[in-house]
Scaffold this motif. Structure first.
Motif: not given
Lengths: 112, 111
Positions: A3-9, A99-107
């Protein structure tokens, strides 16, 4: 999966300024990746960030413009420096997990 | 370097019909082929993947086929529903864990 937390949104920034984006992962990962996604476009890799070493930048991206920190195995930052309207885009961090990518929610960055 | 071509760029289908998206890659050493779905304003999410030692993988209404000789792989969605509307990206690995993404396909499922 991780689980990735990305900020700011999202942020709206003045040209010439800098913005630092943070990503925090809930587990230790060796590699973190930073991607840019321009409106309506695919994902373009900016750099690969490994803990304890300099980030590896892709063609067309330089450290002075996109400095990256990776102080430990769960955290990374990307700074977009001296911004211009052409830097308006979505920035995403990602990690490899099983093996797979998990992405943050993006900025979502808008430069005015 | 590695290159991934994805077609079509847009695809409209009637609800209940099938949709097929195809990607062609250049690096014969590629051995992992994931597909991502990105809904509007959201992050890409892995929906299915396939490794080079199999030719097909299925998960309910979605399937991926791989032709290593021809260097192409395809996403198949059957019985499409409105919630399948999104942008779909294929990818391959070039080097250690570095993904190369296709250009994306915007799928619209018409009710």
């Amino acid at each position: 999966s991780a689980v990735i937390s990305q900020k700011p949104s999202r942020d709206i920034c003045q040209r010439g300024t800098s913005l630092t984006i943070q990503c925090q992962v809930d587990s230790q990962v060796t590699m973190m990746f930073w991607y840019r996604q321009q409106p309506g476009q695919s994902l373009t890799l900016i750099a690969t960030a490994n803990q304890g070493s300099e980030a590896t930048y892709e063609s067309g991206f330089v450290i002075d413009k996109f400095p990256i920190s990776r102080p430990n195995l769960t955290f990374s930052t990307l700074t977009v420096s001296n911004m211009s309207p052409e830097d308006s885009s979505i920035y995403l961090c990602s990690v490899v997990y099983n093996y797979g990518y998990t992405f943050g929610s993006g900025t979502r960055l808008t430069v005015v | 370097g590695e290159n991934v071509e994805q077609h079509p760029s847009t695809l409209s289908v009637q609800e209940g019909d099938s949709a097929v998206i195809k990607c062609t890659y250049s690096d014969s050493a590629s051995n992992y082929f994931p597909w991502y779905k990105q809904e509007l304003g959201k992050r890409p999410q892995l929906i299915i993947d396939i490794r080079s030692n199999v030719g097909e993988k299925k998960d309910q209404r979605i399937a991926v086929t791989l032709n290593k000789t021809a260097k192409h792989f395809s996403l198949h969605i059957t019985e499409t529903q409105p919630e399948d509307s999104a942008v779909y990206f294929c990818a391959t690995i070039a080097g250690t864990y570095k993904y190369i993404f296709g250009t994306g396909t915007r799928l619209k499922v018409l009710a």
